[in-house]
Design a protein around this motif. Sequence first.
Motif, mmCIF file in Angstrom:
data_model
loop_
_atom_site.group_PDB
_atom_site.id
_atom_site.type_symbol
_atom_site.label_atom_id
_atom_site.label_comp_id
_atom_site.label_asym_id
_atom_site.label_seq_id
_atom_site.Cartn_x
_atom_site.Cartn_y
_atom_site.Cartn_z
ATOM 1 N N ASP A 154 35.494 41.717 49.054
ATOM 2 C CA ASP A 154 36.315 41.398 47.886
ATOM 3 C C ASP A 154 37.517 42.337 47.892
ATOM 4 O OD1 ASP A 154 37.445 41.139 45.300
ATOM 5 O OD2 ASP A 154 35.517 40.432 44.516
ATOM 6 N N ASN B 253 39.910 42.840 45.939
ATOM 7 C CA ASN B 253 40.242 43.524 44.689
ATOM 8 C C ASN B 253 39.198 44.580 44.322
ATOM 9 O OD1 ASN B 253 42.379 43.675 42.833
ATOM 10 N ND2 ASN B 253 41.129 42.701 41.229
ATOM 11 N N ASP B 254 38.308 44.893 45.274
ATOM 12 C CA ASP B 254 37.416 46.052 45.163
ATOM 13 C C ASP B 254 37.605 46.991 46.347
ATOM 14 O OD1 ASP B 254 35.962 45.662 42.740
ATOM 15 O OD2 ASP B 254 34.887 44.015 43.703
ATOM 16 N N TRP C 39 37.449 54.695 44.355
ATOM 17 C CA TRP C 39 36.665 53.642 45.001
ATOM 18 C C TRP C 39 35.214 54.051 45.211
ATOM 19 C CZ3 TRP C 39 34.143 53.702 49.738
ATOM 20 C CH2 TRP C 39 33.745 52.442 50.257
ATOM 21 N N ILE D 124 32.703 53.263 42.419
ATOM 22 C CA ILE D 124 32.467 51.891 41.969
ATOM 23 C C ILE D 124 30.960 51.671 41.814
ATOM 24 C CG2 ILE D 124 32.608 49.444 42.625
ATOM 25 C CD1 ILE D 124 35.204 50.057 44.067
ATOM 26 N N SER E 166 28.415 49.034 41.747
ATOM 27 C CA SER E 166 28.206 47.635 42.084
ATOM 28 C C SER E 166 26.847 47.446 42.729
ATOM 29 C CB SER E 166 29.290 47.153 43.047
ATOM 30 O OG SER E 166 29.026 45.840 43.478
ATOM 31 N N ARG F 205 32.618 45.676 47.936
ATOM 32 C CA ARG F 205 33.807 46.531 47.997
ATOM 33 C C ARG F 205 34.252 46.867 49.415
ATOM 34 N NH1 ARG F 205 31.734 52.585 46.181
ATOM 35 N NH2 ARG F 205 30.336 52.931 47.958
ATOM 36 N N SER G 208 37.121 52.135 40.478
ATOM 37 C CA SER G 208 37.735 50.810 40.613
ATOM 38 C C SER G 208 38.330 50.654 42.006
ATOM 39 C CB SER G 208 38.835 50.620 39.556
ATOM 40 O OG SER G 208 39.584 49.449 39.815
ATOM 41 N N GLY G 209 38.289 49.431 42.477
ATOM 42 C CA GLY G 209 38.955 49.092 43.733
ATOM 43 C C GLY G 209 40.042 48.068 43.537
#
Length: 596
Positions: free
Chosen positions: A443, A445-446, A452, A455, A457, A468, A541-542
């Motif tokens: 993805d 946008n990650d 990063w 994140i 997830s 990510r 966030s990515g």
Amino acid sequence: MRKIVLLLFLFLNIGVVSAHAEATQYKGMVTGDQTFLKDEKGSTIGTISKGTEVIIEVYNDTLVKLVHPESDLFIDAVAIEIVEETITPENVATIGQVKTNSMYKLYQEPSPESLIVFTGGVEYIFQVGNIVNGYYEIQFGGTNVYLSVENAKALFEDTYAFDIIGNDLPIYEWKNGELVHKGTLAKNTAWKIERDIAKYHIIRIGSKEYYVPIIGTFPSNKKPSVSVPKSAKYPLSLVTERLTPVFTKDGRALGTLNKGSLLHIKGIDGRQAIINFYGKDARIFFNHLVHTNAIQPKQAFSHPETGFYLQVFAAMYPEFTELKTIGKSVEGRDIYALKLGKGKKEILMDGSLHAREHMTTNVILEMLDTYSANYLKNSIYEGYSPRSLLNNVSIWFIPMLNPDGVTLVQSGANGVKNGELSTKINKGSTNFQAWKANVRGVDLNDNFDSNWDKINSTVKSPSPSGYRGPRVFSEPESRALRDFVLSRDFKGYYSYHSSGQIIYWFNFQKDGQATRDITIARNVSSLTGYRVVPPMFVVGSGASTDWFIKQTKMPGLVIEISPYVGNKPVPLANWDSVWKLNRKVGLYLAREANSR
């Protein structure tokens, strides 16, 4: 003095000719100030200039006869002075016939500055031995004289094609009861004849007919190919801004198109547009063209089509656009960025970072189309002056950041090189409508770096969405955007996504930076009606905009264009509403950047 050879025979009395199979030949000179040449009925067809040398046969004191290839012609014997005996005329091969205008001149050389040797007063048919510099070389009594192609019409009988000789010729289309001038066809080009009507050849291309004057053409021994215009791979209609030269792929002239001609572009060849020019594959320079509404936005745009339109705009408007390839995707597809405007200040707008969200490409392309058209016309659009604004602030557009992913969504596994891998990641399903990632399941946008590593997830391996990546900026697509941003000094970055009709803006900005950015978000909200999402204080966030905000301290927005439609592309039925809400956004953001 040039010798003009006239085969002359004795005319024993008017209307009665003595036949001589083998006659003595003489060279003579015309001595009369006004010496008439007459036909067999005694009618004058023109005058021969004084001092012209001629060849005669069986001379006496009454009349002499010119044995012309088409008919008998006569001259008063008293106007001839004998010079010498035994002259043998040359036999000259001919390539066709022409019929003169009622008034014409024959010249000693193929030039209007040359000596006039004969002045015609009635229409007449001559044999043509050659065509030289816009003149017919006439077999006129054994030697060569010259007749301008503008003063005669070639005679066509069962002829497949015609050559244009002399000057370029106009071409017309019959509209509303009259001939409308469309442009010109170049000299030394050959064209297929459909039929002749009165003074015109008819060229048929598909269902349309075009008119070319017969005068200035000559029967051709060529068989020019004629291609019926085919539908373009990517429909595009443009208009000539000025009188536009048309040429072949290897640069030979074919003709011209008038200013204001509507053209259907068949393809692009560097800076040249490929068109069908009256049945011929042809080229014109893009910078002779302009557009009013080039892109039809209510469709799904593929990566090749998107690239085609960007190349067209860059080729049409080099004075206020710039096209770059900022990187390549996993599968080697170009990632394009196009700058619109001359401004030193710059902002960045992109779309299709997520594969299924490819309607955002439509928004970017329609902004490019609409803003550039109004820039060109220097007109006001929705209260903005695009030319004035974009001369101060340029907008860089990246219509498709994830071309592999978009291709996978639009064309399925067979449309990409890594289709087998993508299908495996998709748990064996060949339905990729929910796919957001790049072709290998990251993805994008990650994959950017805004903490990063923090994140949170649950997705730990390649997936249609949410993974990510193995490391920050592991993907060529995210690296391309990163490197492009770092190479410039953008005043803002605005990324279009597709679902929710919401606006994200926050990444821990403080004080004046936070005030500035929330103000921009609220103003975009006022334009679109989209809801501004309050700060969520996500530590890791990515997202591309979060990285941009952290990296540059400039504003970054994510703008979601459509009501939520589920895990699939936004339906085209939503397009009209999407564009209506977003049509002014790019210009507002440019104006905002200009204030800083």
